[in-house]
Write a protein that holds these residues in place. Structure first.
Motif, mmCIF file in Angstrom:
data_model
loop_
_atom_site.group_PDB
_atom_site.id
_atom_site.type_symbol
_atom_site.label_atom_id
_atom_site.label_comp_id
_atom_site.label_asym_id
_atom_site.label_seq_id
_atom_site.Cartn_x
_atom_site.Cartn_y
_atom_site.Cartn_z
ATOM 1 N N LEU A 1 -31.788 55.300 2.834
ATOM 2 C CA LEU A 1 -32.118 54.283 1.842
ATOM 3 C C LEU A 1 -32.850 53.101 2.473
ATOM 4 O O LEU A 1 -33.462 52.301 1.771
ATOM 5 C CB LEU A 1 -30.849 53.785 1.143
ATOM 6 C CG LEU A 1 -30.078 54.817 0.318
ATOM 7 C CD1 LEU A 1 -28.807 54.194 -0.248
ATOM 8 C CD2 LEU A 1 -30.949 55.363 -0.799
ATOM 9 N N TRP A 2 -32.774 52.973 3.794
ATOM 10 C CA TRP A 2 -33.434 51.871 4.496
ATOM 11 C C TRP A 2 -34.908 52.172 4.748
ATOM 12 O O TRP A 2 -35.671 51.278 5.120
ATOM 13 C CB TRP A 2 -32.741 51.605 5.830
ATOM 14 C CG TRP A 2 -31.350 51.065 5.700
ATOM 15 C CD1 TRP A 2 -30.247 51.711 5.218
ATOM 16 C CD2 TRP A 2 -30.904 49.755 6.075
ATOM 17 N NE1 TRP A 2 -29.156 50.887 5.266
ATOM 18 C CE2 TRP A 2 -29.522 49.685 5.778
ATOM 19 C CE3 TRP A 2 -31.541 48.636 6.635
ATOM 20 C CZ2 TRP A 2 -28.766 48.536 6.025
ATOM 21 C CZ3 TRP A 2 -30.791 47.496 6.884
ATOM 22 C CH2 TRP A 2 -29.416 47.448 6.579
ATOM 23 N N PRO B 1 -22.214 47.259 -0.025
ATOM 24 C CA PRO B 1 -22.104 48.715 0.020
ATOM 25 C C PRO B 1 -22.954 49.384 -1.033
ATOM 26 O O PRO B 1 -23.241 48.817 -2.078
ATOM 27 C CB PRO B 1 -20.599 48.959 -0.248
ATOM 28 C CG PRO B 1 -20.194 47.793 -1.094
ATOM 29 C CD PRO B 1 -21.007 46.630 -0.565
ATOM 30 N N ALA B 2 -23.370 50.610 -0.724
ATOM 31 C CA ALA B 2 -24.094 51.404 -1.713
ATOM 32 C C ALA B 2 -23.121 51.813 -2.799
ATOM 33 O O ALA B 2 -21.942 52.028 -2.548
ATOM 34 C CB ALA B 2 -24.684 52.651 -1.039
ATOM 35 N N THR B 3 -23.601 51.905 -4.014
ATOM 36 C CA THR B 3 -22.731 52.243 -5.125
ATOM 37 C C THR B 3 -22.712 53.742 -5.347
ATOM 38 O O THR B 3 -23.507 54.486 -4.803
ATOM 39 C CB THR B 3 -23.227 51.556 -6.410
ATOM 40 O OG1 THR B 3 -24.575 51.967 -6.655
ATOM 41 C CG2 THR B 3 -23.170 50.055 -6.270
ATOM 42 N N ALA C 1 -29.760 43.877 10.792
ATOM 43 C CA ALA C 1 -28.884 44.495 9.795
ATOM 44 C C ALA C 1 -28.867 46.013 9.938
ATOM 45 O O ALA C 1 -27.812 46.651 9.838
ATOM 46 C CB ALA C 1 -29.326 44.096 8.392
ATOM 47 N N PHE C 2 -30.048 46.607 10.204
ATOM 48 C CA PHE C 2 -30.095 48.064 10.325
ATOM 49 C C PHE C 2 -29.351 48.536 11.564
ATOM 50 O O PHE C 2 -28.590 49.518 11.504
ATOM 51 C CB PHE C 2 -31.527 48.576 10.366
ATOM 52 C CG PHE C 2 -31.586 50.075 10.542
ATOM 53 C CD1 PHE C 2 -31.361 50.911 9.458
ATOM 54 C CD2 PHE C 2 -31.821 50.642 11.789
ATOM 55 C CE1 PHE C 2 -31.368 52.301 9.616
ATOM 56 C CE2 PHE C 2 -31.830 52.019 11.952
ATOM 57 C CZ PHE C 2 -31.604 52.848 10.865
ATOM 58 N N VAL D 1 -22.070 53.260 3.196
ATOM 59 C CA VAL D 1 -23.081 52.739 4.116
ATOM 60 C C VAL D 1 -23.731 51.498 3.498
ATOM 61 O O VAL D 1 -24.091 51.492 2.322
ATOM 62 C CB VAL D 1 -24.152 53.805 4.395
ATOM 63 C CG1 VAL D 1 -25.204 53.280 5.367
ATOM 64 C CG2 VAL D 1 -23.502 55.072 4.940
ATOM 65 N N ALA D 2 -23.878 50.449 4.304
ATOM 66 C CA ALA D 2 -24.472 49.205 3.809
ATOM 67 C C ALA D 2 -25.891 49.438 3.319
ATOM 68 O O ALA D 2 -26.631 50.260 3.858
ATOM 69 C CB ALA D 2 -24.470 48.153 4.917
ATOM 70 N N ARG D 3 -26.267 48.709 2.285
ATOM 71 C CA ARG D 3 -27.626 48.788 1.760
ATOM 72 C C ARG D 3 -28.533 47.826 2.524
ATOM 73 O O ARG D 3 -28.052 46.857 3.133
ATOM 74 C CB ARG D 3 -27.645 48.445 0.275
ATOM 75 C CG ARG D 3 -27.154 49.583 -0.617
ATOM 76 C CD ARG D 3 -27.370 49.237 -2.070
ATOM 77 N NE ARG D 3 -26.936 50.300 -2.968
ATOM 78 C CZ ARG D 3 -27.681 51.342 -3.314
ATOM 79 N NH1 ARG D 3 -28.914 51.452 -2.818
ATOM 80 N NH2 ARG D 3 -27.230 52.262 -4.141
ATOM 81 N N PRO D 4 -29.850 48.045 2.461
ATOM 82 C CA PRO D 4 -30.791 47.140 3.140
ATOM 83 C C PRO D 4 -30.683 45.719 2.569
ATOM 84 O O PRO D 4 -30.465 45.545 1.370
ATOM 85 C CB PRO D 4 -32.161 47.750 2.824
ATOM 86 C CG PRO D 4 -31.878 49.175 2.480
ATOM 87 C CD PRO D 4 -30.540 49.179 1.813
ATOM 88 N N PRO D 5 -30.853 44.710 3.419
ATOM 89 C CA PRO D 5 -30.820 43.328 2.937
ATOM 90 C C PRO D 5 -32.133 42.967 2.245
ATOM 91 O O PRO D 5 -33.162 43.593 2.485
ATOM 92 C CB PRO D 5 -30.642 42.520 4.224
ATOM 93 C CG PRO D 5 -31.340 43.353 5.260
ATOM 94 C CD PRO D 5 -31.043 44.785 4.876
#
Length: 234
Positions: free
Chosen positions: A123-124, A75-77, A99-100, A84-88
């Motif tokens: 952020l992606w 997760p984004a901090t 992932a996206f 929202v998940a961060r990019p791998p």
């Protein structure tokens, strides 16, 4: 205030990129390389007026995934609760696209605002502004009014990715002109999957989805999103 020449050039480039990817996807579809969506077209997509559900909208080898990996689900901090998940951290176009797509198709309107979801998806995007098309990403997210209605219904969505691949038309084009890839290291990746949606009162629904992404993977750098190509239905 008039647009600067460089901004106009960037806009033209992004438009050409999307058009080019759309044509590649169309060619791949005619070759039968993209799974047919349930119902075969827009008629299979539930409307927001009749249902609380959201309008449903490449490495060389396919990627199969049914659960998020640790790298893609981090997760984004900076905020409490679900984010929202961060990019791998990956150099594989298909792994990144998988992932996206999972992140784009998964949400919890009870925990996230529309703005925070859009901000997380941004952020992606590649930091190279001449390639990043934020508007194509935001177009995939319900607008604030619809998001508010979805939140009133406590709507959530969970995505399961079936596969991700480089369309054959894209690979043929690169094979004919390998040098074209090194200009921006942009890959067209088509991702297919299934989305399960639930809302207040025990309501549930599921449907297939497909999307084609422009993923930038420069050598020795993590992949990043450039744009989302227009969806083409068989």
């Amino acid at each position: 205030m008039p647009n600067s020449p460089s901004r106009g050039t960037d806009s033209v480039f992004r438009r050409r990129l999307l058009i080019g990817l759309g044509l590649l996807l169309a060619a791949a579809l005619t070759a039968g390389l993209v799974a047919r969506l349930s119902g075969g077209g827009h008629s299979a997509r539930p409307s927001s007026a009749s249902s609380p559900t959201v309008p449903l909208s490449p490495a060389p080898s396919p990627v199969h995934s049914a659960a998020p990996s640790a790298s893609s689900s981090a997760p984004a901090t900076g905020s409490a609760g679900p984010t929202v998940a961060r990019p791998p951290h990956t150099t594989s176009p298909t792994e990144f696209a998988t992932a996206f797509a999972r992140t784009l198709w998964s949400y919890d309107t009870r925990a996230l605002t529309q703005q925070s979801f859009v901000s997380g998806l941004r952020l992606w995007l590649t930091p190279e502004s001449q390639y990043a098309d934020a508007s194509s990403v935001e177009a995939q997210v319900p607008d604030p009014v619809l998001w508010s209605r979805m939140r009133d219904n406590a709507q959530t969505s969970t995505a399961t990715i079936s596969e991700a691949h480089l369309p054959d038309a894209f690979q043929r084009a690169i094979g004919k002109d390998p040098g074209s890839l090194t200009a921006a290291y942009m890959y067209a990746v088509t991702v297919t999957g299934k989305v399960a949606v639930s809302w207040t009162g025990g309501g549930r629904g599921a449907e297939d989805r497909a999307i084609t992404l422009a993923v930038q993977c420069r050598p020795q750098q993590d992949c990043a999103l450039a744009a989302i190509a227009p969806t083409v239905y068989p």
